[in-house]
Design an enzyme around this catalytic site. Structure first.
Site, short mmCIF file in Angstrom:
data_model
loop_
_atom_site.label_atom_id
_atom_site.label_comp_id
_atom_site.label_asym_id
_atom_site.label_seq_id
_atom_site.Cartn_x
_atom_site.Cartn_y
_atom_site.Cartn_z
N GLN A 103 0.83 -1.19 0.00
CA GLN A 103 0.00 0.00 0.00
C GLN A 103 0.88 1.25 0.00
O GLN A 103 1.76 1.41 0.85
CB GLN A 103 -0.93 0.05 1.21
CG GLN A 103 -1.94 1.19 1.10
CD GLN A 103 -2.81 1.34 2.32
OE1 GLN A 103 -2.31 1.60 3.40
NE2 GLN A 103 -4.12 1.18 2.14
N TYR A 173 -5.90 10.70 4.80
CA TYR A 173 -4.49 10.91 4.45
C TYR A 173 -4.42 11.80 3.19
O TYR A 173 -5.43 12.29 2.70
CB TYR A 173 -3.78 9.58 4.30
CG TYR A 173 -3.71 8.82 5.61
CD1 TYR A 173 -3.09 9.38 6.72
CD2 TYR A 173 -4.28 7.56 5.76
CE1 TYR A 173 -3.04 8.71 7.94
CE2 TYR A 173 -4.24 6.88 6.97
CZ TYR A 173 -3.62 7.45 8.06
OH TYR A 173 -3.57 6.80 9.26
N CYS A 344 -11.85 -11.92 17.12
CA CYS A 344 -11.64 -10.55 17.58
C CYS A 344 -12.86 -10.14 18.39
O CYS A 344 -14.00 -10.41 18.00
CB CYS A 344 -11.47 -9.62 16.39
SG CYS A 344 -11.58 -7.86 16.79
#
Length: 645
Positions: A103, A173, A344
């Site tokens: 990425q 971002y 999780c």
């Protein structure tokens, strides 16, 4: 048993074939070196996920230029000297027969100068509301330099052997900052209308495509919505998705949020699974299914993941924290053993909470995450021992599991009739029910490993003399602190544990203590119709709650009209249910509470450890019986101490 055939169907992204439709998305780890280089730790972490059966791994946000460094020990691709380490990473993943993408990322304003070592850059000179440092508005030359940096980084990724690259255009971002009117206030050709705001990120896409060629797979990660006033919505991102496809993107990876709405980036348990599925479906419809759409967003339940791909709303699911909790998740599912998956639980204690504190990440339920290079659970201990574990909470259960995996003979004693300790009450709090998944996994595994249980067993010196263990691990936990307040013995006063165990309560309630437990109990009581006031001596409530979870918790308390009094001390409880309060401005009385709940913390239970210490009998203590803390501390200490036996 449910079939998960659709999840394990092959799928293509460009000319890259994936063996299944489960993707590991980018998750910043802070495992790498300070210059962004790959090390043994990062390689071992990635090997474990590749070996676990995921279809595609996407590296964490990998900075393409020194000004784009978002995290102290993040992965970098900004110079040629990093290529050998990246090549080692791709070779490792390929050895396990899996695909890996890199990425490409630039943090823009969402960092601090202490991390980048230079002035931040952004489309406009507006600080990130969370990070705070003022960025410089990018000039035309800055834009050209960063576009080139993305292209150079993509070429390095291809040279290092990656199977694809992903352009990070999400989560607030730099590319997202240009696209969003929330952060882009420019008046030149890079600001204003969507076509102008899209100009810079599309220039990046075009440059990356130019450098890697048209045959090399490219994906793009986008926040379909930013969840802030004036931020991106589907009205912006649907037409933008079409622009991406027109410019050679082979798959769109849908997520959401920016730092100001960070709970939508890394969603705690209060956010529903599959939160972005409908947005992803809208993106897929907008591009007429021209390329595969990947969806992220707290996807951890295999049934939900299967339903998402079966519905054809999306083509691929990306599940991140589920693979922190259990890297073998896909392999276990494919083998028909979903009951052995360590799920999780959305607690964020090991991942997001540590990341935003500037630390390396981990997982509450899986202490091996990020430590695969240090520990090998396939190795047996040099000497088989008889191990006594005292206490059956999460720490004790983990100690028993690891000791048994290492080949020891383990006896686990629990004073109550059910393992789990205080977590058996915690699961009754709002959005804490998934802690039960952790207990279920731990109990199932220790049973499979042959650990002997003795419930309703109080361990004392006589019992230890009878058992004659070679090693003792004490995990006796903690008990609530009863505050030394005059009148605390009155009948309308009770502890949080009593409320969670089902004790009756009135309509007007005071909660003494505004930490995590106090605020969560307050929410529970408010949900059940009570008028609740929380009294906290510190300057703010819920200071011990992780940043992302806290933001949602405080919002929910506000919506439920819970009153929170800070910098306030309870100095007396009257027989009538009045509270004498001390504040900076003096004393006052809050009148007429039907129920008063104490939530002022916990203290270690040390009776057994003190006895053994007096007798000179060796032992180790873990978790709350050392110091009352969080579940993660108990589980991680249990892992380490049991491994070292």
């Amino acid at each position: 048993m449910r079939s998960y055939e659709k999840l394990f169907e092959p799928v293509r992204i460009g000319n890259m074939k994936l063996h299944n439709r489960i993707v590991m998305p980018p998750m910043v780890t802070n495992f790498c070196e300070g210059d962004g280089s790959v090390n043994d730790r990062y390689v071992a972490y990635m090997r474990a996920r590749a070996k676990g059966g995921v279809g595609l791994i996407i590296t964490e946000a990998t900075y393409v230029h020194p000004s784009g460094k978002g995290f102290p020990y993040g992965l970098g691709v900004y110079k040629d000297e990093l290529i050998p380490g990246l090549k080692r990473l791709t070779e490792t993943v390929h050895e396990e027969g899996k695909k890996i993408a890199l990425q490409l990322f630039h943090c823009g304003r969402q960092s601090v100068e202490a991390v980048t070592g230079m002035t931040l850059i952004a489309p406009s000179p507006i600080p990130c509301p969370v990070c705070g440092d003022l960025p410089k508005e990018m000039t035309g030359e800055d834009i050209r330099q960063i576009v080139a940096a993305f292209g150079d980084a993509a070429a390095r990724a291809k040279e290092a052997g990656f199977d694809a690259v992903e352009v990070h255009g999400a989560h607030g971002y730099l590319l997202c900052q240009f696209l969003s009117p929330y952060s882009n206030h420019r008046s030149d050709e890079y600001g204003g209308a969507l076509a102008n705001r899209a100009r810079f990120p599309l220039e990046v896409v075009k440059k990356v495509r130019e450098r890697v060629g048209w045959e090399f797979p490219m994906t793009y990660r986008m926040s379909a919505e930013e969840y802030v006033p004036g931020g991106l919505t589907l009205e912006d991102t649907k037409p933008y998705a079409r622009m991406l496809v027109e410019n050679g993107i082979n798959a769109i990876h849908v997520t959401g949020g920016v730092y100001e709405s960070a709970a939508m980036i890394i969603q705690p348990a209060a956010v529903s699974q599959g939160v972005f599925v409908e947005n992803a479906a809208a993106i897929k419809e907008a591009i007429d299914g021209a390329v595969p759409v990947i969806v992220a967003g707290r996807l951890k339940d295999p049934d939900i993941m299967q339903e998402v791909v079966e519905s054809e709303k999306v083509d691929i699911v990306s599940t991140g924290r589920a693979l922190l909790a259990d890297p073998e998740y896909p392999a276990k599912l494919l083998a028909g053993h979903p009951e052995d998956i360590r799920k999780c639980i959305g607690c964020e204690q090991g991942c997001a909470d540590r990341l935003f504190a500037g630390l390396d990440i981990g997982c509450l339920g899986n202490p091996l995450t990020g430590r695969e290079w240090q520990y090998d659970l396939t190795l047996k201990a040099a000497e088989k021992k008889r191990v006594l574990v005292v206490g059956g909470g999460p720490g004790g259960l983990e100690a028993a599991r690891i000791a048994a995996l290492r080949g020891h003979e383990v006896l686990l004693c629990e004073k109550n009739g059910k393992p789990g300790g205080l977590v058996n009450l915690t699961v009754n709090l709002p959005f804490k029910e998934e802690f039960d998944d952790l207990l279920a996994f731990q109990v199932r595994q220790v049973e499979k490993l042959g650990v002997r249980f003795e419930l309703n067993r109080t361990v004392d010196e006589a019992f230890i003399d009878q058992v004659k263990p070679d090693a003792i691990i004490i995990a006796t936990g903690s008990r609530p602190i009863i505050p030394a307040i005059p009148g605390i013995e009155h009948p309308q006063v009770c502890g949080a544990e009593e409320i969670l165990a089902g004790a009756p309560f009135g309509k007007k309630i005071a909660v003494i203590g505004g930490g995590a437990v106090g605020c969560e109990v307050a929410e529970l009581l408010a949900d059940r119709g009570a008028n609740v006031t929380v009294i906290e001596m510190l300057d703010d409530a819920a200071k011990d709650v992780g940043m992302l979870e806290r933001a949602l918790l405080m919002q929910r308390l506000k919506e439920r009209n819970v009153t929170i009094l800070t910098k306030t001390v309870v100095s007396e409880v009257t027989p009538e249910g009045d509270l004498v309060l001390e504040k900076d401005c003096g004393k006052e009385t809050a009148k007429g509470f039907d129920t008063i709940v104490t939530c002022v913390g916990y203290q270690p239970v040390t009776v057994l450890s003190e006895t053994l210490q007096e007798k000179g009998i060796p032992f180790v203590s873990i978790g709350d019986c050392v110091k009352a803390r969080k579940v993660i501390d108990a589980v991680w200490e249990a892992f380490q101490q049991a491994y070292l036996l």
